[in-house]
Design a protein around this motif. Sequence first.
Motif, mmCIF file in Angstrom:
data_model
loop_
_atom_site.group_PDB
_atom_site.id
_atom_site.type_symbol
_atom_site.label_atom_id
_atom_site.label_comp_id
_atom_site.label_asym_id
_atom_site.label_seq_id
_atom_site.Cartn_x
_atom_site.Cartn_y
_atom_site.Cartn_z
ATOM 1 N N MET A 59 44.457 44.501 45.984
ATOM 2 C CA MET A 59 45.004 45.658 45.220
ATOM 3 C C MET A 59 44.402 45.772 43.885
ATOM 4 S SD MET A 59 48.405 44.996 43.801
ATOM 5 C CE MET A 59 49.380 45.565 42.808
ATOM 6 N N TYR A 60 43.391 44.888 43.840
ATOM 7 C CA TYR A 60 42.222 45.109 42.427
ATOM 8 C C TYR A 60 41.330 45.086 42.994
ATOM 9 C CZ TYR A 60 46.796 43.686 39.920
ATOM 10 O OH TYR A 60 48.167 43.483 39.981
ATOM 11 N N LYS A 61 41.508 45.474 43.979
ATOM 12 C CA LYS A 61 39.255 45.647 44.330
ATOM 13 C C LYS A 61 38.556 44.279 43.411
ATOM 14 C CE LYS A 61 39.948 50.107 44.422
ATOM 15 N NZ LYS A 61 40.228 51.759 43.604
ATOM 16 N N CYS A 62 39.221 43.242 44.045
ATOM 17 C CA CYS A 62 38.066 41.595 42.938
ATOM 18 C C CYS A 62 36.990 41.880 44.330
ATOM 19 C CB CYS A 62 39.082 40.792 42.950
ATOM 20 S SG CYS A 62 40.261 41.120 42.017
ATOM 21 N N ASP A 63 36.950 42.600 45.447
ATOM 22 C CA ASP A 63 35.776 41.635 46.709
ATOM 23 C C ASP A 63 35.328 43.010 46.182
ATOM 24 O OD1 ASP A 63 37.977 44.193 46.950
ATOM 25 O OD2 ASP A 63 36.771 44.046 49.229
ATOM 26 N N THR A 64 35.186 44.463 45.546
ATOM 27 C CA THR A 64 33.990 45.074 45.124
ATOM 28 C C THR A 64 33.629 44.695 43.562
ATOM 29 O OG1 THR A 64 35.280 46.932 44.852
ATOM 30 C CG2 THR A 64 33.730 46.171 47.395
ATOM 31 N N LEU A 76 48.384 40.692 38.197
ATOM 32 C CA LEU A 76 49.650 40.897 39.314
ATOM 33 C C LEU A 76 51.181 40.487 38.699
ATOM 34 C CD1 LEU A 76 51.164 41.188 42.155
ATOM 35 C CD2 LEU A 76 50.145 38.807 42.789
ATOM 36 N N MET A 77 50.894 39.019 37.730
ATOM 37 C CA MET A 77 52.210 39.441 37.442
ATOM 38 C C MET A 77 52.616 40.012 36.399
ATOM 39 S SD MET A 77 51.590 34.583 36.300
ATOM 40 C CE MET A 77 52.622 34.064 34.741
ATOM 41 N N GLY A 78 51.539 40.507 35.173
ATOM 42 C CA GLY A 78 51.649 41.398 34.229
ATOM 43 C C GLY A 78 52.386 43.279 35.558
ATOM 44 N N ASN A 79 52.415 43.367 36.070
ATOM 45 C CA ASN A 79 52.502 44.016 37.120
ATOM 46 C C ASN A 79 52.043 45.141 36.748
ATOM 47 O OD1 ASN A 79 54.725 45.349 39.201
ATOM 48 N ND2 ASN A 79 55.355 46.456 37.622
ATOM 49 N N PHE A 80 51.118 44.812 36.666
ATOM 50 C CA PHE A 80 49.554 46.164 36.365
ATOM 51 C C PHE A 80 48.906 46.656 37.558
ATOM 52 C CE2 PHE A 80 48.810 42.739 32.430
ATOM 53 C CZ PHE A 80 48.656 44.275 31.972
ATOM 54 N N LYS A 81 49.097 47.834 37.959
ATOM 55 C CA LYS A 81 48.708 48.241 39.214
ATOM 56 C C LYS A 81 46.857 48.706 39.046
ATOM 57 C CE LYS A 81 53.221 49.790 39.008
ATOM 58 N NZ LYS A 81 53.139 48.862 40.592
ATOM 59 N N LYS A 82 46.886 48.521 38.066
ATOM 60 C CA LYS A 82 44.849 48.572 38.851
ATOM 61 C C LYS A 82 44.498 47.477 37.251
ATOM 62 C CE LYS A 82 43.101 52.743 35.615
ATOM 63 N NZ LYS A 82 42.446 53.709 36.184
ATOM 64 N N CYS A 83 43.323 46.917 37.743
ATOM 65 C CA CYS A 83 42.476 46.058 36.845
ATOM 66 C C CYS A 83 41.600 47.222 36.107
ATOM 67 C CB CYS A 83 41.449 44.963 37.817
ATOM 68 S SG CYS A 83 40.106 43.587 36.234
ATOM 69 N N MET A 84 41.857 46.717 34.399
ATOM 70 C CA MET A 84 41.000 47.595 34.210
ATOM 71 C C MET A 84 39.772 46.982 33.443
ATOM 72 S SD MET A 84 42.908 44.647 32.487
ATOM 73 C CE MET A 84 44.723 45.568 32.114
ATOM 74 N N ASN A 85 39.038 45.958 33.761
ATOM 75 C CA ASN A 85 37.955 45.220 34.445
ATOM 76 C C ASN A 85 36.859 45.675 34.605
ATOM 77 O OD1 ASN A 85 38.601 43.806 31.451
ATOM 78 N ND2 ASN A 85 39.383 42.616 32.199
ATOM 79 N N TYR A 86 37.793 46.729 36.361
ATOM 80 C CA TYR A 86 37.086 46.636 36.986
ATOM 81 C C TYR A 86 35.655 47.104 37.122
ATOM 82 C CZ TYR A 86 35.828 48.351 42.219
ATOM 83 O OH TYR A 86 35.612 48.954 43.224
ATOM 84 N N GLU A 87 34.830 47.132 37.575
ATOM 85 C CA GLU A 87 33.356 47.395 38.097
ATOM 86 C C GLU A 87 32.628 47.529 38.818
ATOM 87 O OE1 GLU A 87 30.432 47.186 35.100
ATOM 88 O OE2 GLU A 87 32.062 45.983 33.811
#
Length: 63
Positions: free
Chosen positions: A1-6, A29-40
């Motif tokens: 969901m948050y693309k942590c694997d990449t 997940l608990m904050g009901n965020f749709k995407k991670c703001m730190n994703y690169e």
Amino acid sequence: MYKCDTCKSALDEHGRNCRHGILFPLLLLMGNFKKCMNYEFDAEKMELQLLRKENERTGHTGE
């Protein structure tokens, strides 16, 4: 969901141990965020995943 694997922030290609905190994905997940703001995006992790999938498909162990 948050693309942590990449993500560059994850320590491995499975998305484990975010450098922003081990429980950071849970916070999202608990904050009901749709995407991670730190994703690169990390192309190297994507290549490792593709190699692993190819090896599983062909039956090679990488040795």
